[in-house]
Design an enzyme around this catalytic site. Structure first.
Site, mmCIF file in Angstrom:
data_model
loop_
_atom_site.group_PDB
_atom_site.id
_atom_site.type_symbol
_atom_site.label_atom_id
_atom_site.label_comp_id
_atom_site.label_asym_id
_atom_site.label_seq_id
_atom_site.Cartn_x
_atom_site.Cartn_y
_atom_site.Cartn_z
ATOM 1 C CB CYS A 161 -0.925 0.005 1.212
ATOM 2 S SG CYS A 161 -1.839 1.552 1.389
ATOM 3 C CB CYS A 176 0.854 1.465 4.350
ATOM 4 S SG CYS A 176 -0.732 0.965 5.039
ATOM 5 C CG ASP A 181 -2.424 14.671 -4.878
ATOM 6 O OD1 ASP A 181 -3.434 14.076 -4.455
ATOM 7 O OD2 ASP A 181 -1.885 14.415 -5.972
ATOM 8 C CG ASN A 206 -12.493 10.961 -4.521
ATOM 9 O OD1 ASN A 206 -13.465 11.697 -4.570
ATOM 10 N ND2 ASN A 206 -11.300 11.339 -4.969
ATOM 11 C CG HIS A 243 -4.035 4.109 3.338
ATOM 12 N ND1 HIS A 243 -3.043 3.386 3.981
ATOM 13 C CD2 HIS A 243 -4.377 5.106 4.189
ATOM 14 C CE1 HIS A 243 -2.790 3.939 5.169
ATOM 15 N NE2 HIS A 243 -3.594 4.995 5.311
ATOM 16 C CG HIS A 269 -6.728 9.296 0.106
ATOM 17 N ND1 HIS A 269 -6.932 7.983 -0.256
ATOM 18 C CD2 HIS A 269 -7.031 10.036 -0.991
ATOM 19 C CE1 HIS A 269 -7.341 7.929 -1.514
ATOM 20 N NE2 HIS A 269 -7.420 9.172 -1.979
ATOM 21 C CG HIS A 297 -8.265 14.584 -2.147
ATOM 22 N ND1 HIS A 297 -7.295 14.525 -3.119
ATOM 23 C CD2 HIS A 297 -8.859 13.363 -2.151
ATOM 24 C CE1 HIS A 297 -7.312 13.327 -3.699
ATOM 25 N NE2 HIS A 297 -8.260 12.609 -3.132
HETATM 26 P P1 5GP Z 1 -8.063 9.324 -5.014
HETATM 27 O O1 5GP Z 1 -8.450 9.397 -6.456
HETATM 28 O O2 5GP Z 1 -7.756 7.920 -4.578
HETATM 29 O O3 5GP Z 1 -9.013 10.034 -4.100
HETATM 30 O O4 5GP Z 1 -6.741 10.183 -4.890
HETATM 31 C C1 5GP Z 1 -5.469 9.642 -4.857
HETATM 32 C C2 5GP Z 1 -4.513 10.799 -4.898
HETATM 33 O O5 5GP Z 1 -3.243 10.332 -4.510
HETATM 34 C C3 5GP Z 1 -4.365 11.446 -6.268
HETATM 35 O O6 5GP Z 1 -4.702 12.829 -6.174
HETATM 36 C C4 5GP Z 1 -2.901 11.221 -6.630
HETATM 37 O O7 5GP Z 1 -2.330 12.319 -7.298
HETATM 38 C C5 5GP Z 1 -2.261 10.993 -5.266
HETATM 39 N N1 5GP Z 1 -1.109 10.101 -5.275
HETATM 40 C C6 5GP Z 1 -1.041 8.865 -5.851
HETATM 41 N N2 5GP Z 1 0.157 8.317 -5.632
HETATM 42 C C7 5GP Z 1 0.878 9.213 -4.911
HETATM 43 C C8 5GP Z 1 2.197 9.199 -4.376
HETATM 44 O O8 5GP Z 1 2.972 8.246 -4.519
HETATM 45 N N3 5GP Z 1 2.591 10.296 -3.674
HETATM 46 C C9 5GP Z 1 1.758 11.373 -3.490
HETATM 47 N N4 5GP Z 1 2.238 12.402 -2.776
HETATM 48 N N5 5GP Z 1 0.491 11.411 -3.968
HETATM 49 C C10 5GP Z 1 0.067 10.341 -4.677
HETATM 50 ZN ZN ZN Z 2 -2.397 1.491 3.563
#
Ligand code: 5GP
Ligand code: ZN
Length: 113
Positions: A4, A7, A30, A87, A98, A100, A102
């Site tokens: 993950c 994680c 992000d 989301n 995982h 999160h 925003h």
């Molecule tokens: P989701 O669409 O799952 O709500 O958002 C996932 C977010 O995680 C996206 O905005 C994407 O840019 C961000 N993200 C994905 N992988 C990484 C990473 O390795 N590092 C960072 N800092 N952000 C990430």
């Molecule tokens: Zn995790």
């Protein structure tokens, strides 16, 4: 959860631009920011999404909200305003499994989602 990404970021195994952390939560930038300030807040322990709320201890949601406001203050958007969203699942567009949150700010977000 060895595979993950969040994680691994929360544990420090993978580098990220961390802006605030405490015992329970970590906030980092992000990697593909959609606003001048775009932070992600994650619990350190692996929780898949908001649907898995039963894994939270009583009172943890309140600690999370307090942490989010501290992050907003730290990055300078507490007074100008910001948006918090999470989301969930396929239709919610959740890419990382995982939990999160925003935090978006630093400009007038309008109807940006
Ligand atoms: P989701 O669409 O799952 O709500 O958002 C996932 C977010 O995680 C996206 O905005 C994407 O840019 C961000 N993200 C994905 N992988 C990484 C990473 O390795 N590092 C960072 N800092 N952000 C990430
Ligand atoms: Zn995790």
């Amino acid at each position: 959860m060895d595979d993950c990404i969040f994680c691994r970021i929360a544990s420090g195994e993978i580098p990220s631009d961390i802006v605030l952390e405490d015992g329970g939560f970590v906030a980092f930038r992000d990697i593909h920011p959609k606003a001048p300030q775009h932070l992600l807040v994650v619990p350190r322990s692996h929780i898949g999404s908001l649907n898995d709320l039963e894994l939270w201890r009583k009172g943890e949601g309140h600690l999370l909200l307090q942490f989010i406001v501290r992050v907003a203050e730290r990055v300078g958007v507490k007074e100008s305003g910001y948006r918090v969203l999470t989301n969930v699942g396929r239709d919610g567009g959740q890419e990382v499994q995982h939990l999160h949150f925003h935090i978006l700010g630093g400009q007038d977000l309008g109807d940006f989602r």
